[in-house]
Design an enzyme around this catalytic site. Structure first.
Site, short mmCIF file in Angstrom:
data_model
loop_
_atom_site.label_atom_id
_atom_site.label_comp_id
_atom_site.label_asym_id
_atom_site.label_seq_id
_atom_site.Cartn_x
_atom_site.Cartn_y
_atom_site.Cartn_z
N ASP A 142 0.82 -1.20 0.00
CA ASP A 142 0.00 0.00 0.00
C ASP A 142 0.86 1.26 0.00
OD1 ASP A 142 -2.42 1.36 0.01
OD2 ASP A 142 -2.58 1.39 2.19
N CYS A 196 -20.55 -13.56 -5.16
CA CYS A 196 -21.50 -12.74 -4.42
C CYS A 196 -22.95 -13.02 -4.82
CB CYS A 196 -21.20 -11.26 -4.62
SG CYS A 196 -19.70 -10.69 -3.80
N CYS A 199 -26.59 -11.25 -3.74
CA CYS A 199 -26.49 -10.57 -2.44
C CYS A 199 -26.12 -9.10 -2.61
CB CYS A 199 -25.43 -11.26 -1.57
SG CYS A 199 -25.20 -10.51 0.05
N CYS A 202 -24.02 -5.56 1.47
CA CYS A 202 -23.06 -4.48 1.71
C CYS A 202 -23.58 -3.15 1.17
CB CYS A 202 -21.71 -4.82 1.09
SG CYS A 202 -21.75 -5.12 -0.69
N CYS A 206 -24.65 0.19 3.95
CA CYS A 206 -23.73 1.33 3.98
C CYS A 206 -24.44 2.56 4.56
CB CYS A 206 -23.21 1.64 2.59
SG CYS A 206 -22.08 3.06 2.55
N CYS A 222 -17.95 7.85 1.50
CA CYS A 222 -17.51 6.71 2.32
C CYS A 222 -16.93 7.20 3.65
CB CYS A 222 -16.46 5.92 1.54
SG CYS A 222 -15.73 4.56 2.48
N CYS A 249 -14.68 2.58 8.79
CA CYS A 249 -16.01 2.00 8.91
C CYS A 249 -15.94 0.57 8.40
CB CYS A 249 -17.01 2.81 8.09
SG CYS A 249 -18.69 2.11 8.06
N CYS A 252 -19.81 -2.61 5.76
CA CYS A 252 -19.98 -3.46 4.58
C CYS A 252 -19.35 -4.83 4.78
CB CYS A 252 -19.42 -2.78 3.33
SG CYS A 252 -17.66 -2.42 3.38
N CYS A 256 -21.34 -8.85 5.46
CA CYS A 256 -21.03 -9.81 4.39
C CYS A 256 -21.14 -11.25 4.90
CB CYS A 256 -19.63 -9.56 3.85
SG CYS A 256 -19.14 -10.72 2.55
#
Length: 377
Positions: A142, A196, A199, A202, A206, A222, A249, A252, A256
């Site tokens: 990162d 997924c 579904c 998420c 939010c 966000c 946060c 989401c 899941c």
């Protein structure tokens, strides 16, 4: 480049994966450097302004799209996964108590960047020893224009969820990613199918509706972006939706279904720090800048700085239930800059409104009781 003829690349890959797991990585995959299938989505996301003020995401696009240009000679990317979910994360207790601060679970322990980069360097040394030569490698955690999630999916570490995070069928999504760029034509792993289905949990959960469409997140809404990446004035429309989330946060991920399979971290460095274990908002708000720097040393939280920390806490206090102590601490806070002070003033008005509402409810209750007593008399 060429390797000594005795080097079997398939055996080398086995050695890499075994060594990586011995170093504390829970999963390892290998991807080629062709990311052309992701270029259009990236360009569209940036064109819509969904990256907010994260201007670095729109810089060095060629390097981001072409890993072999970021580190010359790169032919493969070794992508690794390291789980970070701490034991007894206390999600519900922290989110449901408006007097406590909610901090994203990844940030409760030590900063992951140095730890993972050190392990990736160790992996690189092990590869050099195995090959008996100095190879051209470079680790990333990162820290550069790297499309780490796209590389992780190519390497088979998981698939992209509708919240844009990587999901693994055996480990959910509570993990960090890291990469080791290498100049060897290693055999690659297969990508896994998206699982997924229909579904949309998420998207639905939010708080700010930042997931504007499946696989598309508008960072400007966000909470993780607002509390960590954004240093400016947060829209009043969004402040009440942030609740007590002062750093990141996880909603989401919390909702899941695949995270029922999430694995607890094995890294002691990722364990929750004592001062961040269900901390009270007022306790954190009372920290001086020196205390903030001291108590967040070695933590990813430190990088947002004291002013942003106070701004985030002020919003949470404005969202908290009425407290005379909170109102007083807000009024007494003086050692802050203009942006933080603006949010403090908002919080003061929110607390005063709640006090007035509580006073009216109390007065109404008294009138009802007095009326009842007069009838009995």
């Amino acid at each position: 480049m060429s390797l000594p003829s005795e080097i079997d690349l398939k055996l080398l890959v086995q050695h890499i994966k075994l060594t990586a797991k011995a170093l504390g990585f829970q999963q390892v995959g290998i991807a080629d450097v062709d990311l052309s299938q992701h270029h259009q989505n990236l360009d569209s996301w940036l064109a819509k302004g969904y990256h907010g003020e994260m201007d670095y995401l729109s810089r060095n696009l060629d390097l981001r799209k072409h890993p072999e240009q970021l580190h010359q000679g790169t032919r493969r990317v070794i992508s690794v996964r390291m789980d970070y979910l701490p034991e007894d994360a206390k999600f519900a207790q922290s989110l449901s108590n408006s007097q406590q601060a909610y901090i994203s679970r990844y940030a409760l322990g030590r900063d992951y960047h140095k730890l993972m980069r050190k392990r990736l360097n160790q992996l690189g040394k092990a590869i050099n020893q195995y090959c008996e030569r100095q190879l051209n490698m470079r680790p990333f955690v990162d820290s550069a224009p790297v499309l780490e999630r796209q590389l992780a999916t190519k390497a088979g570490l998981g698939w992209t969820g509708k919240h844009s995070l990587i999901i693994n069928q055996d480990a959910g999504s509570w993990f960090f990613l890291g990469e080791l760029f290498i100049d060897l034509p290693l055999p690659t792993d297969q990508a896994v199918e998206q699982q997924c289905g229909d579904c949309v949990a998420c998207i639905t959960i939010c708080p700010t509706q930042a997931i504007v469409a499946p696989y598309q997140v508008d960072a400007r809404r966000c909470i993780s972006y607002l509390t960590i990446e954004y240093a400016g004035v947060i829209d009043e429309e969004l402040r009440p939706l942030m609740g007590n989330r002062i750093y990141g946060c996880d909603d989401c991920q919390l909702t899941c279904p695949w995270n029922r399979y999430a694995q607890l971290t094995q890294e002691a460095d990722f364990a929750t720090r004592e001062q961040l274990d269900q901390p009270g908002l007022l306790t954190l708000f009372a920290w001086t800048e020196a205390e903030f720097l001291s108590k967040t040393e070695g933590s990813p939280i430190r990088r947002i700085g004291y002013q942003q920390w106070i701004r985030n806490l002020a919003i949470a206090l404005g969202n908290a239930s009425y407290s005379e102590q909170a109102l007083q601490q807000l009024k007494d806070k003086q050692d802050v800059g203009e942006i933080a002070q603006l949010h403090i003033q908002w919080a003061i008005s929110q607390q005063q409104n709640k006090a007035a509402t509580a006073s009216r409810k109390t007065a109404r209750l008294i009138r009802i009781v007095e009326k009842g007593l007069s009838r009995d008399a």
